[in-house]
Design an enzyme around this catalytic site. Sequence first.
Site, PDB file in Angstrom:
ATOM      1  N   ASP A  11      -5.497  -4.920 -10.781  1.00  0.00           N
ATOM      2  CA  ASP A  11      -5.058  -6.273 -10.413  1.00  0.00           C
ATOM      3  C   ASP A  11      -4.226  -6.853 -11.551  1.00  0.00           C
ATOM      4  OD1 ASP A  11      -4.839  -8.899  -9.529  1.00  0.00           O
ATOM      5  OD2 ASP A  11      -6.816  -9.449 -10.325  1.00  0.00           O
ATOM      6  N   ASP A  49      -6.210 -12.242  -9.124  1.00  0.00           N
ATOM      7  CA  ASP A  49      -6.926 -12.699  -7.920  1.00  0.00           C
ATOM      8  C   ASP A  49      -8.074 -11.754  -7.559  1.00  0.00           C
ATOM      9  OD1 ASP A  49      -5.531 -10.537  -6.999  1.00  0.00           O
ATOM     10  OD2 ASP A  49      -4.509 -11.577  -5.362  1.00  0.00           O
ATOM     11  N   ASP A  95       0.540   5.782   4.505  1.00  0.00           N
ATOM     12  CA  ASP A  95      -0.470   5.857   5.555  1.00  0.00           C
ATOM     13  C   ASP A  95       0.098   5.174   6.800  1.00  0.00           C
ATOM     14  OD1 ASP A  95      -3.037   6.084   6.738  1.00  0.00           O
ATOM     15  OD2 ASP A  95      -3.980   5.701   4.792  1.00  0.00           O
ATOM     16  N   ASP A 101      -3.082   8.132  10.422  1.00  0.00           N
ATOM     17  CA  ASP A 101      -4.464   7.673  10.474  1.00  0.00           C
ATOM     18  C   ASP A 101      -5.064   7.840  11.873  1.00  0.00           C
ATOM     19  OD1 ASP A 101      -6.688   5.970   9.265  1.00  0.00           O
ATOM     20  OD2 ASP A 101      -6.157   4.795  11.043  1.00  0.00           O
ATOM     21  N   GLU A 155      -4.992  12.803   9.939  1.00  0.00           N
ATOM     22  CA  GLU A 155      -6.426  12.661   9.707  1.00  0.00           C
ATOM     23  C   GLU A 155      -7.124  13.230  10.933  1.00  0.00           C
ATOM     24  OE1 GLU A 155      -9.845   9.324   8.842  1.00  0.00           O
ATOM     25  OE2 GLU A 155      -8.214   8.827  10.180  1.00  0.00           O
ATOM     26  N   HIS A 203     -11.419   7.425   0.735  1.00  0.00           N
ATOM     27  CA  HIS A 203     -11.877   6.038   0.835  1.00  0.00           C
ATOM     28  C   HIS A 203     -12.900   5.828   1.953  1.00  0.00           C
ATOM     29  CE1 HIS A 203      -8.963   6.590   3.923  1.00  0.00           C
ATOM     30  NE2 HIS A 203      -9.323   5.460   4.471  1.00  0.00           N
ATOM     31  N   ASP A 204     -13.154   6.827   2.772  1.00  0.00           N
ATOM     32  CA  ASP A 204     -14.140   6.697   3.844  1.00  0.00           C
ATOM     33  C   ASP A 204     -15.461   7.373   3.481  1.00  0.00           C
ATOM     34  OD1 ASP A 204     -12.405   5.301   5.522  1.00  0.00           O
ATOM     35  OD2 ASP A 204     -11.579   7.155   6.370  1.00  0.00           O
TER      36      ASP A 204
HETATM   37  C1  GLC Z   1      -9.376   6.034   9.445  1.00  0.00           C
HETATM   38  C2  GLC Z   1      -9.328   5.438   8.064  1.00  0.00           C
HETATM   39  C3  GLC Z   1     -10.440   4.449   7.931  1.00  0.00           C
HETATM   40  C4  GLC Z   1     -10.238   3.367   8.963  1.00  0.00           C
HETATM   41  C5  GLC Z   1     -10.112   3.951  10.354  1.00  0.00           C
HETATM   42  C6  GLC Z   1      -9.543   2.952  11.302  1.00  0.00           C
HETATM   43  O1  GLC Z   1     -10.536   6.760   9.654  1.00  0.00           O
HETATM   44  O2  GLC Z   1      -9.361   6.436   7.107  1.00  0.00           O
HETATM   45  O3  GLC Z   1     -10.513   3.886   6.651  1.00  0.00           O
HETATM   46  O4  GLC Z   1     -11.314   2.472   8.914  1.00  0.00           O
HETATM   47  O5  GLC Z   1      -9.234   5.050  10.400  1.00  0.00           O
HETATM   48  O6  GLC Z   1      -8.180   2.745  11.019  1.00  0.00           O
HETATM   49 CA    CA Z   2      -3.853  -8.991  -7.427  1.00  0.00          CA
END
Ligand code: GLC
Ligand code: CA
Length: 577
Positions: free
Chosen positions: A50, A54, A127, A229, A283, A349-350
């Site tokens: 950051d 914020d 993405d 995605d 994905e 990230h999931d």
């Molecule tokens: C994919 C993303 C995930 C998101 C989902 C809905 O699985 O990696 O983070 O919540 O799609 O877009």
């Molecule tokens: Ca920021």
Amino acid sequence: MKKLALYLIAIAMMTACNNAEPQPDESAHSEKKWWKEAIIYQIYPRSFKDTNGDGIGDLRGIIEELDYIQSLGVTAVWLNPIYSSPNDDNGYDVSDYRNIMDDFGTMEDFDQMLSGMHERGIKLIMDIVVNHSSDEHEWFKQSRSSRDNPYRDYYHWWPAEKGKPNYRYSLFDERGDAWKYDTLTNAYYLHYFSQKQPDLNWSNPKVRQEVNEIMKYWAEKGVDGFRLDAFQFAAKDTTYPAFPEGFEKNFIDYYAMQDGLNDYLRGMYDEVFSKYDVMSVAEGAGRNLQEAHELVDEDRQELNMAYAFEGVDIAKYEGYELSKLKEIFSKWDSAFAEKGWLSIFLANHDQARLVSRFGSDEPAFREASAKMLNTFILSMRGTPYCYYGDELGMTNIGFTSIEQYKDIAAINGYKKAKAEGKDMDYFLKKLSFESRDNGRTPMQWNGDKNAGFSEADPWLPVNNNHLEINVEAQERDPESILNHFRNLTKLRKEWPVLVYGQYEIVEKEHPQVYAYARKYNDQQLLIVHNFSKEEAKFALPENINLGEILINNYPDLKMEKDIFSLRPYQSVIMVKE
Ligand code: GLC
Ligand code: CA
């Protein structure tokens, strides 16, 4: 020294030969491509750095750390969504695909970030979130406004006078119901994810054209690839037939790879992927190996690669079996041994943190196991994806109460479990281990307040262990996880066998050790990982003569009469002669 000289000669010969005739191993499969050689570093922008106080990471934060990213030796960045979004699902709910989210900065920041990456030889993968948009996207606002609006068919609507539509399961809905009734036009709309993520109607050619235009817009700006995605869910049977009772337990079987999907991808290829030097990755990799294959078979001209979840999914609160991990990775590798290309990852990230799930975050084992897991990811065939913070061995934060979570999947999952009368103590324990928020805590730059991530309170708390686990401390230590990671990326670039070489599992039944050989032309390696907290004896199979040790996460390697004694989580890459 002698070995090094021989190796250099070998490389020189290989290069010379490459220009002449194809080598024995140079099947179409091992055709050289930058995206096969890429080492991808995934950045969750909200949590990286950051710069305007914020508490939310931003593009300027990434710009400030470009030298750090370059120093890792990675060659591409995959950025989670940075488009305008009301952030119901942290940017996976896009309200304008051609704009930058206010929290993250401006288009000028984006342009500067992209050219900063390119100056450093780093490519950028965007993405593309187009199974659904945000309900605040202009398309959806139009679509819901009246039944005869030109955008009506951009989404999936079911007129309520026909009764309730057949049940569809939603991943993020607090009731698990993917149909949301909208009074305005007396109709239901479909949302496989949250209510604020209505699914786009891919059977409508206008939607497909819009998406192609969006991708062209970013390709024209110079981005180098797209991660699609949740795309395997995009095609739907728009008669919305009934699914068998309990289908939601295996919803992927009903949602993934429906008719039309491969054609949609082929359309993208013709219009976008074939016209720019961009890579494409989806994905999800279908419901079985054949479907995975069809996505990435070069001859079909759809995608370059997909990523499958079978491997990453096995590590649960209850633990996982090494035998299963070996079986899955070996199976996927052999399915793509001749054709197609894979992605290799164990975290994103999931998921919760790599070391907490697949290794051990206990102080005695954290460093060794983090190094081992990074060695694993960077020594398999396929394009490796490394998640920010895993180069430091960042761990789960382990929240204990539901109020601490920010992720919609956790919050609505909790409500649903509670309504269903589930054992909530168990639910919270499991969530504490598995929640996506574990993998989204701020990057640990130093031991200062907020780990150097922000001057302000971060949007998600910093892990207390930042006092010990942080970039600054690991920069000073030549043996750190960070420097080990750098050595690994360097090796992967110096040894094409790590990218293109055949993979063969060795001593498959060993209960603690995962070992494999890699072979490419005259380069051969043996890679050995002890996936356990105990010492492991590993007998060198016959006919293997070992040369130089290329990397080792311990200062030495104990060996007596062809039997290794591997320390807990010891991980070694050796040359085979
Ligand atoms: C994919 C993303 C995930 C998101 C989902 C809905 O699985 O990696 O983070 O919540 O799609 O877009
Ligand atoms: Ca920021």
